[in-house]
Design a protein around this motif. Structure first.
Motif, PDB file in Angstrom:
ATOM      1  N   TRP B  79       0.850  -1.654  -0.170  1.00 53.26           N
ATOM      2  CA  TRP B  79       0.275   0.039   0.418  1.00 53.26           C
ATOM      3  C   TRP B  79       0.874   0.892  -0.305  1.00 53.26           C
ATOM      4  CZ3 TRP B  79      -5.109   0.122   0.436  1.00 53.26           C
ATOM      5  CH2 TRP B  79      -6.105  -1.005   1.152  1.00 53.26           C
ATOM      6  N   THR B 138      -1.650  13.465   8.227  1.00 47.42           N
ATOM      7  CA  THR B 138      -3.032  12.523   8.813  1.00 47.42           C
ATOM      8  C   THR B 138      -2.737  10.761   7.685  1.00 47.42           C
ATOM      9  OG1 THR B 138      -4.091  13.510   6.806  1.00 47.42           O
ATOM     10  CG2 THR B 138      -4.405  14.297   9.402  1.00 47.42           C
ATOM     11  N   ILE B 141      -1.121   8.130   9.578  1.00 44.39           N
ATOM     12  CA  ILE B 141      -1.717   7.349  10.348  1.00 44.39           C
ATOM     13  C   ILE B 141      -3.061   6.021   9.417  1.00 44.39           C
ATOM     14  CG2 ILE B 141      -3.495   7.091  12.653  1.00 44.39           C
ATOM     15  CD1 ILE B 141      -2.450  10.041  13.421  1.00 44.39           C
ATOM     16  N   HIS B 142      -3.577   6.792   8.708  1.00 45.14           N
ATOM     17  CA  HIS B 142      -3.902   5.211   8.170  1.00 45.14           C
ATOM     18  C   HIS B 142      -3.465   4.902   7.380  1.00 45.14           C
ATOM     19  CE1 HIS B 142      -6.364   9.163   6.175  1.00 45.14           C
ATOM     20  NE2 HIS B 142      -6.684   9.245   8.016  1.00 45.14           N
ATOM     21  N   VAL B 144      -0.495   3.141   9.164  1.00 47.75           N
ATOM     22  CA  VAL B 144      -0.311   2.462  10.388  1.00 47.75           C
ATOM     23  C   VAL B 144      -1.479   1.489  10.454  1.00 47.75           C
ATOM     24  CG1 VAL B 144      -0.597   2.528  12.280  1.00 47.75           C
ATOM     25  CG2 VAL B 144       1.150   3.988  10.926  1.00 47.75           C
ATOM     26  N   GLY B 145      -2.738   2.041  10.780  1.00 46.23           N
ATOM     27  CA  GLY B 145      -4.356   1.343   9.873  1.00 46.23           C
ATOM     28  C   GLY B 145      -4.051  -0.031   9.433  1.00 46.23           C
ATOM     29  N   ILE B 146      -3.627   0.619   7.859  1.00 46.17           N
ATOM     30  CA  ILE B 146      -3.635  -0.374   7.081  1.00 46.17           C
ATOM     31  C   ILE B 146      -2.528  -1.511   7.265  1.00 46.17           C
ATOM     32  CG2 ILE B 146      -2.712  -0.815   4.384  1.00 46.17           C
ATOM     33  CD1 ILE B 146      -3.887   1.891   3.979  1.00 46.17           C
ATOM     34  N   TYR B 148      -2.627  -2.127  10.364  1.00 38.87           N
ATOM     35  CA  TYR B 148      -2.841  -2.819  11.428  1.00 38.87           C
ATOM     36  C   TYR B 148      -3.875  -4.374  10.899  1.00 38.87           C
ATOM     37  CZ  TYR B 148      -4.372  -4.232  15.737  1.00 38.87           C
ATOM     38  OH  TYR B 148      -4.879  -5.162  17.470  1.00 38.87           O
ATOM     39  N   ALA B 149      -4.349  -3.153   9.648  1.00 44.82           N
ATOM     40  CA  ALA B 149      -5.639  -4.628   9.510  1.00 44.82           C
ATOM     41  C   ALA B 149      -4.554  -5.890   8.500  1.00 44.82           C
ATOM     42  CB  ALA B 149      -6.538  -4.065   8.295  1.00 44.82           C
ATOM     43  N   ALA B 150      -4.291  -5.175   7.322  1.00 43.47           N
ATOM     44  CA  ALA B 150      -3.025  -6.320   7.156  1.00 43.47           C
ATOM     45  C   ALA B 150      -3.283  -7.769   7.866  1.00 43.47           C
ATOM     46  CB  ALA B 150      -1.865  -6.021   6.387  1.00 43.47           C
ATOM     47  N   GLU B 175       2.296  10.189  16.651  1.00 40.61           N
ATOM     48  CA  GLU B 175       1.050   9.430  16.445  1.00 40.61           C
ATOM     49  C   GLU B 175       1.241   8.270  16.370  1.00 40.61           C
ATOM     50  OE1 GLU B 175      -3.103  11.067  18.058  1.00 40.61           O
ATOM     51  OE2 GLU B 175      -2.157  12.546  18.642  1.00 40.61           O
ATOM     52  N   PHE B 179       2.015   4.467  17.138  1.00 43.35           N
ATOM     53  CA  PHE B 179       1.384   3.301  16.938  1.00 43.35           C
ATOM     54  C   PHE B 179       2.185   1.756  16.487  1.00 43.35           C
ATOM     55  CE2 PHE B 179      -3.178   2.141  17.462  1.00 43.35           C
ATOM     56  CZ  PHE B 179      -3.220   1.412  17.325  1.00 43.35           C
ATOM     57  N   HIS B 183       3.802  -1.812  17.761  1.00 43.35           N
ATOM     58  CA  HIS B 183       2.836  -2.650  18.001  1.00 43.35           C
ATOM     59  C   HIS B 183       4.027  -3.955  16.629  1.00 43.35           C
ATOM     60  CE1 HIS B 183      -0.608  -3.536  19.659  1.00 43.35           C
ATOM     61  NE2 HIS B 183      -0.762  -2.212  19.426  1.00 43.35           N
TER      62      HIS B 183
END
Lengths: 327, 345
Positions: B79, B138, B141-142, B144-146, B148-150, B175, B179, B183
């Motif tokens: 990504w 911004t 962080i997206h 990072v969330g991507i 985490y989801a992967a 932030e 994060f 993880h």
């Protein structure tokens, strides 16, 4: 049907949705082993594990931003902001990002997520554990704003929010968590996001409220009933999208309307409802639309007397009903 | 330099790409991507001056960093949460010149936003290029969330985000990296440090020479590379990707690059950068540098180069022609896609 508290409704909704769909996950501060500061997520950590019930760093923008990212990559996040008062650092992620993902990508991306936050006062929370923030988010197209006032709705609306294809702000009045008890239907049900509900039928005036104020309005309506004032109480349940029809239908019947909200008077969401009634129901009105709201001071003080001075109460609402009924 | 020394130096250069396992054909593909990005970028400034593009923002001088990093990714699998200078990066991941020109002209079929966003706000779902706003950092962080989801979904995807060095002053940057560090996510942040955030110089942005120094504070690896050196960026990114994919955590890469143009078409960097600095910077052209490398390694003849340049120019000509003639969106479309059009469920 079993009588349960509002927070049990929240907890059951999360549990059922996580059991139903393994893409659903919960993140926030202290939501894991502790089960949240209000115990909304109690038991979920043990049942679903750390990866799906995640204690995040103390960083609200990251909580929402990570939720957004995980939604872009196929998960369905339910983010908890510990108190609505602490949501402001995430404003940019909510307003500039989550709310605009679908719009700015011309519908090629979606951002299905839920942000839960306890709001509201009357619990000796002082300036930073009492705020009402719904007006900020109800102002933003791209967000749905939901505020349940009963255990049944807390569960049914939260389940709908989790399944909604768009971002939903889900505000829970913290004073209702244990104060408000009610029956929760057995088995699976969803309460649709959008429709308001008439909690008490009346003929003399219409009272529009949400969250704790719904209950205060019902108390006030009961107290003025013996004086011949028949008040209809509408529980909005959803601020965005707004159920104009239910409001206007009621005003057509009663010809008098008031809006009750805990937020500061000026620029609160009640102002929008007053504008809708004035703009679309003008010919039915026999009196100006009344607002009962918090005063225009920065926030709710800790001191008991000052807190009471801030909060709309059943007595204050009843007074306003009497004035409106005799206008 | 003696003839022997010169031959040894050439051999050393050849060894660099060979040591990285890069075939000549791949090098030429990367070179072509840089040339194409530069050609598109230059053209959009022309369109701006012609009054056809109200706003442009550029990546000239950043091409080696972007193409080098992109080459270490699997397009459509890994990504990118990009920023507004990532034209070359996005081209390398699958954006076409026509896709981009449709956004410059704000046309209906612009795949990033249907003409809603300013150009260079890249988004291409099929290439796993996520949609971005103009508020910087911004998207960190997206990513990072991507990531985490992967991991949660058992996928071996790596999430990369790019920012300028100015963005590293933002809370979201901190932030996000924190994060990711907690993880040990498959996450890479590439800071394209061009010394200026609009007009604010590096020295007023941070107290360190390289923001990579902060990596240790997030429990992640931090590397600084010469962003004008395509192979160096490729190598650093490939290592970071392998690290992320094998569960060994995130990486912060700082690529020192040059910002050839003003911040955007609404800026004039001559107002705040001394002429000698601008002149020296323009000598650090990453496209020329890679061309020289290829020529010295006898991988690119003048003739081949000429052909590549011409092909890219005509590709841009064609894209501009089609995009300019393409349909604009209907004004009434502003009401669409506020919420899902298929409703809940």
């Amino acid at each position: 049907m079993a009588v349960k508290t509002l927070i049990e409704g929240v907890r059951e909704a999360l549990d059922e949705e996580m059991a139903r769909d393994e893409r659903v996950w919960v993140l926030g501060e202290d939501v894991g082993k502790k089960g949240g500061v209000f115990l909304a997520t109690e038991g979920l950590y043990a049942r679903y594990g750390e990866a799906r019930v995640l204690d995040t760093p103390l960083a609200e923008s990251a909580i929402v931003g990570v939720a957004v990212g995980s939604a872009l990559n196929g998960l369905v996040p339910v983010a908890e902001i510990q108190f609505a008062d602490f949501i402001h650092p995430a404003f940019d992620q909510i307003v500039s990002e989550a709310a605009r993902v679908r719009y700015r990508s011309n519908g090629t991306w979606a951002c299905p997520l839920v942000i839960r936050a306890p709001f509201g006062g009357g619990v000796h929370g002082g300036l930073y554990h009492s705020q009402s923030v719904e007006a900020f988010y109800a102002h933003v197209p791209g967000l749905k704003v939901v505020i349940p006032s009963t255990p049944e709705d807390a569960k049914g609306l939260l389940k709908s929010a989790v399944r909604d294809p768009d971002p939903v702000m889900f505000f829970e009045h913290k004073k209702t968590y244990r104060l408000i008890k009610g029956e929760i239907p057995e088995g699976e049900y969803l309460t649709p996001i959008g429709p308001a509900v008439v909690r008490r039928e009346g003929s003399k005036l219409t009272c529009v409220a949400w969250g704790l104020m719904t209950h205060y309005c019902l108390e006030a309506a009961e107290s003025v009933a013996g004086e011949g004032i028949s008040a209809e109480v509408i529980d909005l349940r959803t601020l965005q999208p707004l159920d104009r029809e239910t409001i206007l239908r009621s005003v057509e019947k009663t010809a008098r309307a008031m809006v009750v909200y805990e937020d500061n008077l000026t620029g609160g969401f009640g102002a929008e409802i007053a504008a809708v009634i004035a703009g679309e129901g003008f010919e039915h009105l026999d009196a100006p639309v009344t607002r009962v709201a918090g005063p225009d001071v920065p926030a709710m003080p800790f001191n008991r007397a000052q807190e009471e001075a801030f909060m709309p109460s059943p007595a204050k609402i009843a007074d306003a009903m009497r004035k409106l009924a005799t206008y | 330099m003696s003839e022997d020394a010169s031959a040894r130096a050439t051999r050393a250069r050849e060894l660099r790409h060979e040591a990285l396992g890069l075939e000549p054909e791949r090098l030429l593909t990367m070179y072509r991507q840089m040339v194409l990005a530069r050609a598109i970028d230059r053209r959009m400034w022309v369109l701006n001056r012609q009054g056809k593009a109200p706003f442009v923002i550029s990546g000239q001088g950043h091409e080696a960093a972007q193409v080098g990093a992109a080459a270490a990714l699997r397009p459509g699998v890994d990504w990118l949460c990009p920023y507004y200078r990532d034209l070359a990066f996005c081209l390398a991941l699958g954006l076409t010149p026509l896709d981009f020109m449709l956004s410059v002209f704000a046309r209906r079929d612009d795949p990033s936003s249907g003409g809603r966003q300013m150009p260079s706000h890249f988004s291409l779902p099929k290439a796993h290029i996520a949609t971005t706003s103009s508020t910087v950092a911004t998207q960190v962080i997206h990513a990072v969330g991507i990531a985490y989801a992967a991991r949660a979904r058992g996928l071996d995807e790596v999430a990369v985000t790019c920012v300028g060095e100015g963005s590293t002053s933002k809370g979201d940057w901190h932030e996000g990296l924190n994060f990711a560090g907690v993880h040990r996510l498959p996450f890479i942040c590439i800071v394209q440090d061009n010394d200026y955030a609009i007009s604010v110089p590096h020295r007023l942005q941070m107290g360190v020479d390289s923001v990579a120094a902060r990596a240790a504070g997030y429990g992640m690896a931090g590397v600084t590379v010469d962003g004008g050196d395509l192979l160096a960026v490729y190598e650093a990114t490939r290592e970071a990707v392998e690290k992320g994919r094998s569960g060994r955590g995130p990486t912060l890469i700082v690529a020192k690059v040059a910002r050839f143009t003003s911040h955007s078409s609404d800026d004039d960097q001559r107002r705040y950068r001394p002429p000698e600095e601008l002149e020296a910077m323009l000598r650090r052209d990453p496209v020329e540098r890679f061309r020289t490398y290829l020529q010295q390694a006898s991988l690119l003849s003048d003739q081949d180069d000429e052909r590549i340049q011409q092909e890219c120019t005509s590709e841009v000509d064609r894209a501009v022609q089609i995009a300019e003639a393409a349909e604009p969106p209907d004004a009434s479309d502003i009401y669409r896609h506020v919420f899902s059009e298929s409703g809940p469920g």
